[in-house]
Design a protein around this motif. Structure first.
Motif, PDB file in Angstrom:
ATOM      1  N   TYR A  53       0.885  -1.415  -0.198  1.00  0.00           N
ATOM      2  CA  TYR A  53      -0.214  -0.158  -0.222  1.00  0.00           C
ATOM      3  C   TYR A  53       1.072   0.950  -0.450  1.00  0.00           C
ATOM      4  O   TYR A  53       0.453   2.396  -0.589  1.00  0.00           O
ATOM      5  N   ALA A  54       1.659   0.949   0.538  1.00  0.00           N
ATOM      6  CA  ALA A  54       2.963   2.390   0.838  1.00  0.00           C
ATOM      7  C   ALA A  54       3.573   2.468  -1.063  1.00  0.00           C
ATOM      8  O   ALA A  54       3.567   3.606  -0.980  1.00  0.00           O
ATOM      9  N   HIS A  55       3.861   1.592  -1.494  1.00  0.00           N
ATOM     10  CA  HIS A  55       3.977   2.140  -2.596  1.00  0.00           C
ATOM     11  C   HIS A  55       3.864   2.457  -4.103  1.00  0.00           C
ATOM     12  O   HIS A  55       2.988   3.407  -4.840  1.00  0.00           O
ATOM     13  N   TRP A  56       1.830   1.535  -3.616  1.00  0.00           N
ATOM     14  CA  TRP A  56       0.800   1.660  -4.648  1.00  0.00           C
ATOM     15  C   TRP A  56      -1.226   2.055  -3.465  1.00  0.00           C
ATOM     16  O   TRP A  56      -1.086   0.333  -3.579  1.00  0.00           O
ATOM     17  N   PRO A  57      -0.911   2.844  -3.770  1.00  0.00           N
ATOM     18  CA  PRO A  57      -2.500   3.561  -2.596  1.00  0.00           C
ATOM     19  C   PRO A  57      -3.550   2.318  -2.954  1.00  0.00           C
ATOM     20  O   PRO A  57      -4.119   2.197  -2.717  1.00  0.00           O
ATOM     21  N   THR A  58      -3.919   2.396  -4.770  1.00  0.00           N
ATOM     22  CA  THR A  58      -4.924   1.782  -4.773  1.00  0.00           C
ATOM     23  C   THR A  58      -4.272   0.844  -5.966  1.00  0.00           C
ATOM     24  O   THR A  58      -3.267   0.632  -6.786  1.00  0.00           O
ATOM     25  N   PRO A  59      -5.670  -0.567  -6.515  1.00  0.00           N
ATOM     26  CA  PRO A  59      -5.371  -1.452  -7.054  1.00  0.00           C
ATOM     27  C   PRO A  59      -4.813  -1.383  -8.761  1.00  0.00           C
ATOM     28  O   PRO A  59      -4.590  -1.449  -9.073  1.00  0.00           O
ATOM     29  N   THR A  60      -5.253   0.032  -9.105  1.00  0.00           N
ATOM     30  CA  THR A  60      -4.816   0.691 -10.660  1.00  0.00           C
ATOM     31  C   THR A  60      -3.628   1.507 -10.658  1.00  0.00           C
ATOM     32  O   THR A  60      -2.574   0.564 -11.542  1.00  0.00           O
ATOM     33  N   VAL A 110      -9.528  -5.214 -17.685  1.00  0.00           N
ATOM     34  CA  VAL A 110      -9.466  -3.917 -17.581  1.00  0.00           C
ATOM     35  C   VAL A 110     -10.312  -3.126 -18.439  1.00  0.00           C
ATOM     36  O   VAL A 110     -10.473  -2.341 -18.229  1.00  0.00           O
ATOM     37  N   ILE A 111     -11.217  -4.671 -19.580  1.00  0.00           N
ATOM     38  CA  ILE A 111     -11.837  -3.744 -20.864  1.00  0.00           C
ATOM     39  C   ILE A 111     -13.057  -2.968 -19.352  1.00  0.00           C
ATOM     40  O   ILE A 111     -14.096  -2.641 -19.912  1.00  0.00           O
ATOM     41  N   ARG A 116     -15.567   3.051 -15.830  1.00  0.00           N
ATOM     42  CA  ARG A 116     -15.710   3.734 -14.314  1.00  0.00           C
ATOM     43  C   ARG A 116     -14.607   4.726 -14.517  1.00  0.00           C
ATOM     44  O   ARG A 116     -14.544   5.116 -13.477  1.00  0.00           O
ATOM     45  N   ASP A 117     -13.440   4.127 -14.967  1.00  0.00           N
ATOM     46  CA  ASP A 117     -11.783   4.098 -14.521  1.00  0.00           C
ATOM     47  C   ASP A 117     -11.167   5.384 -15.760  1.00  0.00           C
ATOM     48  O   ASP A 117     -10.690   3.930 -16.115  1.00  0.00           O
TER      49      ASP A 117
END
Length: 184
Positions: A53-60, A110-111, A116-117
């Motif tokens: 989480y520290a390096h990549w806060p969101t799944p995206t 991804v599709i 929505r993202d």
């Protein structure tokens, strides 16, 4: 000046990022986006969820780096200069990627999110560009510019539908038939 523990030049940080991205890419290709949770990536990479989480806060954020790795690892074969032969080779490789590396699950995730993202839309575009660059380049070298995009869509679309929607192999005979029809 000492390197901080979050400094990407710090070898420990670089190693952590490499390991987590590698685990994320493997999960994406094996099980799809839905399985690539922070918890699963942490478990598979051997790092804590807090570190992930520290390096990549969101799944995206996490998937962006994983997809970048997947795209960087993709190296198309060198074209021979023969249009039909090259299309057959590149489409055959695309079909193999779809069927063996679970690219279809990755694309589906991804599709699904791209509607929505915006970040997922960018990832969808990156994957498509990477998967089709070699074929696009071959077509551009042999066809008028106005024919490249429609021909690319027909060739790639035929293989994509065959492998992912119909669940059938894109055999050499199938690819030859598609190439002949498009170039007809």
């Amino acid at each position: 000046m000492a390197k901080s523990s979050s400094d990407p030049r710090d070898p420990r940080v670089a190693r952590t990022r490499r390991d987590v991205i590698q685990a994320s890419a493997a999960i994406l290709l094996e099980d799809g986006w839905g399985a690539a949770t922070h918890a699963e990536v942490a478990r598979r990479s051997g790092y804590s969820k807090a570190t992930v989480y520290a390096h990549w806060p969101t799944p995206t954020d996490l998937m962006r780096d994983a997809i970048d790795r997947i795209c960087e690892d993709s190296t198309p074969p060198s074209p021979s200069g023969n249009l039909r032969e090259d299309l057959h080779t590149f489409l055959g490789r695309f079909a193999l990627t779809l069927s063996e590396r679970r690219y279809d699950q990755l694309m589906a995730g991804v599709i699904e999110r791209a509607g929505r993202d915006e970040g997922a839309r960018d990832l969808r575009n990156r994957l498509y560009e990477t998967a089709t660059n070699g074929i696009r380049d071959i077509l551009a070298a042999h066809l008028p510019a106005r024919d490249v995009v429609p021909s690319l869509a027909m060739l790639v679309g035929a293989v994509l539908v065959r492998v992912t929607y119909e669940g059938e192999a894109a055999t050499p005979e199938f690819i030859t038939d598609v190439v002949d029809r498009v170039l007809g």
